[in-house]
Write a protein that holds these residues in place. Structure first.
Motif: not given
Ligand code: SAH
Length: 257
Positions: A48-59
């Motif tokens: 499963c591909e996992v991303h931590d949104s803490a360092g990401m923008t809404l875009e």
């Protein structure tokens, strides 16, 4: 399909059964790493591909979710507690609407209820209050003047303050100015349902000092109100003198008869 899923307050077994099932079936997961317990990711299947949104923008989160959904992948956007409270999901759903990507929402156990469970308290008690104000102290996000802590305090109801643990000097002043007596019970619940959960009981007049003393500046829920003092009348619902659709009255002369 994209599923916004409430992760619950922290303990991995406080996610809903539906949320856990969707996490286990997801191809792509974007989770709010600042607050979601990473242990929940052990429910994801290998690969499963996992991303931590803490360092990401809404875009960036929108791009990850939209392109995966358009490729036919199952996606979970994992938010702490319940996504509908301070979860910033409205702006994400608006982007998905614009892109024509379908989504649904799976509720979660808010940290508000993680905190009340930790305190073993009921927020609404007959004879004390029947209302809970869910709000926050003003930080970088403005709070409308008519919703100031001072304005809400005038009701004397139970209040739950999110996102406010680092702002308690000002919050305490506002609560007192609004009408809570300084000895009204209050509590600070740090990391409800996590292994290092801590509950601190104090009063409205000692809120800021209590947070300072215990070094609490974030990830805490602040509760204020007389319900925390343990007082209140028993409810009519279970009173012998009170009849309702499921039970006949047994008689009695209490206030519910
Ligand atoms: N949607 C979340 C709230 C997100 S806003 C929910 O329903 O709980 C983030 C704030 O939630 C934090 O500043 C803190 O006030 C509160 N919070 C989140 N997790 C918490 C926890 N485990 N214990 C106490 N407060 C928590």
């Amino acid at each position: 399909m994209i599923h916004f899923v409430g992760a619950g307050p922290g303990a991995p077994d406080l996610i809903t059964v539906r949320g856990a099932r969707l996490l286990g079936a997801a191809d792509v997961v974007v989770y709010a790493g600042s607050l979601v317990n990473p242990e929940l990711l052990s429910l994801c299947r290998p690969g499963c591909e996992v991303h931590d949104s803490a360092g990401m923008t809404l875009e960036q989160t929108t791009e990850v979710l939209c392109s995966a959904a358009k490729a036919g992948k199952e996606c979970v956007r994992l938010h702490t507690g319940d996504p509908a409270l301070y979860g910033a999901i409205a702006e994400q759903m608006a982007e998905l609407d614009r892109a024509g990507v379908p989504y649904d929402v799976v509720p979660g156990v808010s940290s508000l209820f993680g905190a009340t469970a930790a305190l073993r308290c009921e927020l609404t008690r007959p004879g004390v209050t029947q209302s809970v104000v869910v709000t926050r102290a003003e930080g970088r996000t403005p709070v409308p003047e008519r919703e100031s802590l001072r304005a809400w305090a005038a009701h004397g109801a139970t209040m739950a303050l999110f996102l406010s643990a680092g702002l308690l000097e000002g919050a305490q002043e506002e609560l007192l100015a609004g009408g809570y007596a300084s000895d009204v019970p209050a509590a600070i619940v740090y990391r409800a349902s996590w292994p290092d959960e801590a509950t601190y009981r104090c009063t409205v007049g000692t809120l800021a000092a209590c947070a300072r003393e215990h070094g609490v500046r974030k990830t805490a829920l602040v509760l204020v109100g007389d319900v925390l003092g343990g007082e209140g009348d028993r409810s009519c619902l279970y009173d012998p003198g009170f009849a309702h659709g499921y039970r006949a009255a047994e008689g009695g002369d209490g206030p519910c008869t």
